[in-house]
Design a protein around this motif. Structure first.
Motif, PDB file in Angstrom:
ATOM      1  N   ASN A  45     120.761  99.802   9.907  1.00 16.41           N
ATOM      2  CA  ASN A  45     120.641  98.521  11.018  1.00 16.41           C
ATOM      3  C   ASN A  45     121.164  99.472  11.771  1.00 16.41           C
ATOM      4  O   ASN A  45     120.784  98.689  12.694  1.00 16.41           O
ATOM      5  CB  ASN A  45     121.130  97.275  10.362  1.00 16.41           C
ATOM      6  N   ASP A  46     120.885 100.720  11.852  1.00 19.50           N
ATOM      7  CA  ASP A  46     121.768 101.185  12.935  1.00 19.50           C
ATOM      8  C   ASP A  46     120.645 102.315  14.381  1.00 19.50           C
ATOM      9  O   ASP A  46     121.053 103.097  14.628  1.00 19.50           O
ATOM     10  CB  ASP A  46     122.517 102.114  12.163  1.00 19.50           C
ATOM     11  N   LEU A  47     119.458 102.115  14.210  1.00 22.05           N
ATOM     12  CA  LEU A  47     118.542 102.702  14.934  1.00 22.05           C
ATOM     13  C   LEU A  47     117.999 101.896  16.038  1.00 22.05           C
ATOM     14  O   LEU A  47     117.110 100.636  16.346  1.00 22.05           O
ATOM     15  CB  LEU A  47     117.003 103.215  13.519  1.00 22.05           C
ATOM     16  N   PHE A  54     112.236  96.378   9.437  1.00 23.47           N
ATOM     17  CA  PHE A  54     112.565  94.899   9.927  1.00 23.47           C
ATOM     18  C   PHE A  54     112.724  95.267  11.245  1.00 23.47           C
ATOM     19  O   PHE A  54     113.357  94.743  12.242  1.00 23.47           O
ATOM     20  CB  PHE A  54     113.443  93.639   9.433  1.00 23.47           C
ATOM     21  N   GLY A  55     112.376  97.370  11.263  1.00 23.05           N
ATOM     22  CA  GLY A  55     112.280  97.468  13.062  1.00 23.05           C
ATOM     23  C   GLY A  55     113.781  97.307  13.045  1.00 23.05           C
ATOM     24  O   GLY A  55     114.708  98.072  12.157  1.00 23.05           O
ATOM     25  N   SER A  56     114.552  97.592  14.146  1.00 21.66           N
ATOM     26  CA  SER A  56     115.578  98.261  14.733  1.00 21.66           C
ATOM     27  C   SER A  56     116.658  96.424  13.994  1.00 21.66           C
ATOM     28  O   SER A  56     118.058  97.432  13.705  1.00 21.66           O
ATOM     29  CB  SER A  56     115.954  97.812  16.153  1.00 21.66           C
ATOM     30  N   TYR A  57     115.713  96.005  14.030  1.00 18.26           N
ATOM     31  CA  TYR A  57     117.235  95.188  12.838  1.00 18.26           C
ATOM     32  C   TYR A  57     117.839  95.177  11.304  1.00 18.26           C
ATOM     33  O   TYR A  57     117.989  94.802  10.991  1.00 18.26           O
ATOM     34  CB  TYR A  57     116.102  93.185  12.719  1.00 18.26           C
ATOM     35  N   GLY A  58     116.702  96.124  11.082  1.00 18.58           N
ATOM     36  CA  GLY A  58     117.115  97.098   9.168  1.00 18.58           C
ATOM     37  C   GLY A  58     116.253  97.279   8.788  1.00 18.58           C
ATOM     38  O   GLY A  58     115.625  97.081   8.327  1.00 18.58           O
ATOM     39  N   THR A  59     116.061  98.677   8.476  1.00 19.07           N
ATOM     40  CA  THR A  59     115.478  98.708   6.831  1.00 19.07           C
ATOM     41  C   THR A  59     116.023  99.199   5.642  1.00 19.07           C
ATOM     42  O   THR A  59     117.360  99.300   6.108  1.00 19.07           O
ATOM     43  CB  THR A  59     115.019 100.255   7.861  1.00 19.07           C
ATOM     44  N   THR A 102     118.149 108.950  -0.075  1.00 18.53           N
ATOM     45  CA  THR A 102     119.655 107.867   0.677  1.00 18.53           C
ATOM     46  C   THR A 102     119.488 107.239   1.821  1.00 18.53           C
ATOM     47  O   THR A 102     120.546 106.858   2.264  1.00 18.53           O
ATOM     48  CB  THR A 102     120.592 109.621   0.960  1.00 18.53           C
ATOM     49  N   GLY A 103     118.288 107.317   2.155  1.00 22.32           N
ATOM     50  CA  GLY A 103     118.357 106.721   3.756  1.00 22.32           C
ATOM     51  C   GLY A 103     118.919 107.065   5.186  1.00 22.32           C
ATOM     52  O   GLY A 103     118.677 106.937   6.472  1.00 22.32           O
TER      53      GLY A 103
END
Length: 450
Positions: free
Chosen positions: A164-166, A144-149, A204-205
């Motif tokens: 959700n920290d990008l 969801f873009g910068s809102y979360g992956t 791991t993300g």
């Protein structure tokens, strides 16, 4: 499967496109892992003879599943699972949905991220769930873009990791879809404040590399601040992967004001072509030794860039074969079919373009507006309008509409997906499964009531 190690062999081309975790049509296996399919260019490698051509609201529909919220993400398919994302209209709740491909039954409906104060969209074209998922054996990645992956285990339907920290201020909502390269999940973050690519370890993300865009901005006002609140700096493109002569891999990624190629393993910049466009969403496509890149708004221009491998530096003056701004779409991606480029612009004009010269060979208008990217199945091109009409055309010397069907509810902005037999189209309130054995059985047992 390792995406980076897989190559689509094409004997007629000196340059080959490595686009999926498969080696060719025989390995298609009915999976649609990316919003433009296993080849990342809208081509269905192997479609059944029964691939749907005509349907209506009462015939040919295997099933339809209700959707809540708003979203333009394309469904992705692996095995018997279909995944997509959606969001509340205000963007405060971002959800993931999964369905059984066989009958449309709901497997998962989960509110994954909650956002306290999302930025307003400012238009009715985008949504907070426009980036499409990407899927592989055992895992699906939603963005969801910068809102979360996040990454889900497709067997347990449980979240394995989330981020959700990008940072990135999308300003009018996110749009770029994630890209899988081996064990790297590559994210495109082109906002009004930050513009960069980030590669996460898909297991791991964790961030593996980050590469800022090397953009030369020319949008400053008299006070030295970005004009239009930075609107000219954002974009919604999704990259493609090329494997060139000698085995060199290039990740071609368009953004505002330029397109770049990067080493996908490290993020090192290889070359760039500068242009004036911004806010585009049309994905590049490759064919006949060239990559074709759309610059986006305010006036879309399509560029033909020859690539042999080893290109470096700024290719703006020396590396572009041609450019054309005639009837080029801002959002829909082109397809390369039988040695020619086909595209439909926002207002419904279909163009056939010579890839050698950029000359428009013919153009004709279809009814409606278009955002979704087309697919190619059994040599035919499927164009889906926002109003829910699907035009099937035959490539050739003039416009030849083979079939025309309609989903009455409209609201089709997402690109279609397919397992090679059934066609999945996301409309405003439902996900439709068209064709396949289920449609035939439904027509026999309860005509008009799939």
């Amino acid at each position: 499967m390792c995406v980076g190690a897989c190559i689509l062999e094409r004997s007629c081309l000196a340059v080959v496109l490595a686009v999926a975790a498969m080696t060719g049509p025989a390995a298609f296996a009915g999976n649609w892992p990316d919003f433009r399919g296993p080849l990342h260019d809208g081509t269905v490698p192997e479609a059944a003879e029964s691939f749907p051509l005509n349907w209506s609201g009462s015939e040919g529909i295997a099933w339809k599943a209700p959707l809540h919220g708003r979203g333009h993400s394309t469904p992705v398919i692996w095995g018997d699972q279909v995944w997509l994302t959606t969001a509340t209209p205000d963007g405060k709740e971002l959800s993931v949905m999964a369905f059984d491909l066989r009958d449309g039954s709901l497997l998962l409906d989960e509110a994954l991220f909650r956002v306290e104060a999302p930025s307003p969209l400012g238009n009715d074209v985008n949504t907070y769930a426009s980036p499409s998922p990407v899927i592989e054996e055992g895992r699906v990645y939603v963005h969801f873009g910068s809102y979360g992956t996040a990454c889900y285990d497709t067997a347990t339907l449980k979240v394995l990791w989330r981020r959700n920290d990008l940072p990135c201020e999308h300003f009018r909502g996110p749009g770029s879809s994630p890209f899988l390269f081996g064990n790297l999940l590559i994210l495109t973050m082109d906002g009004i404040d930050f513009q960069y690519l980030a590669a996460l370890d898909s297991r791991t993300g964790q961030t593996v590399w980050r590469r800022d865009r090397s953009t030369e901005w020319n949008d400053l006002d008299e006070n030295g601040k970005p004009a239009a609140d930075g609107d000219y700096r954002k974009a919604y493109f999704t990259p493609i992967l090329l494997r060139l002569a000698g085995g060199e891999e290039q990740l071609v990624s368009a953004g505002a004001k330029a397109v770049w190629a990067y080493d996908p393993a490290t993020g090192a910049e290889l070359w760039q072509v500068r242009y004036e466009g911004f806010s585009g969403a049309s994905r590049p496509v490759y064919g006949a030794g060239r990559v074709y890149v759309n610059s986006g708004y305010s006036r879309a221009v399509l560029y033909g860039v020859p690539l042999k491998g080893g290109e470096r530096g700024d290719l703006t003056e020396s590396g572009v074969a041609w450019e054309t701004g005639n009837r080029i779409p801002n959002r829909s991606s082109p397809v390369f079919v039988e040695g020619r480029i086909y595209c439909v612009n926002d207002g419904g004009i279909v163009s056939c373009i010579d890839p050698e010269t950029g000359e428009t060979l013919w153009y004709e208008r279809l009814s409606g507006q278009f955002s979704a990217s087309p697919i190619v199945a059994r040599g035919l091109i499927y164009f889906c309008s926002e109003q829910g009409k699907v035009f099937v055309i035959r490539p050739g010397e003039k416009l030849s509409v083979v079939a025309e069907s309609e989903l009455p509810e409209g609201g089709v902005f997402a690109s279609p997906a397919t397992d090679g037999e059934r066609l999945l189209i996301r409309a405003a309130t439902h996900l439709y499964c068209i064709g396949g054995q289920e449609a035939a059985a439904a027509a026999e047992s309860e005509p008009g009531a799939p």
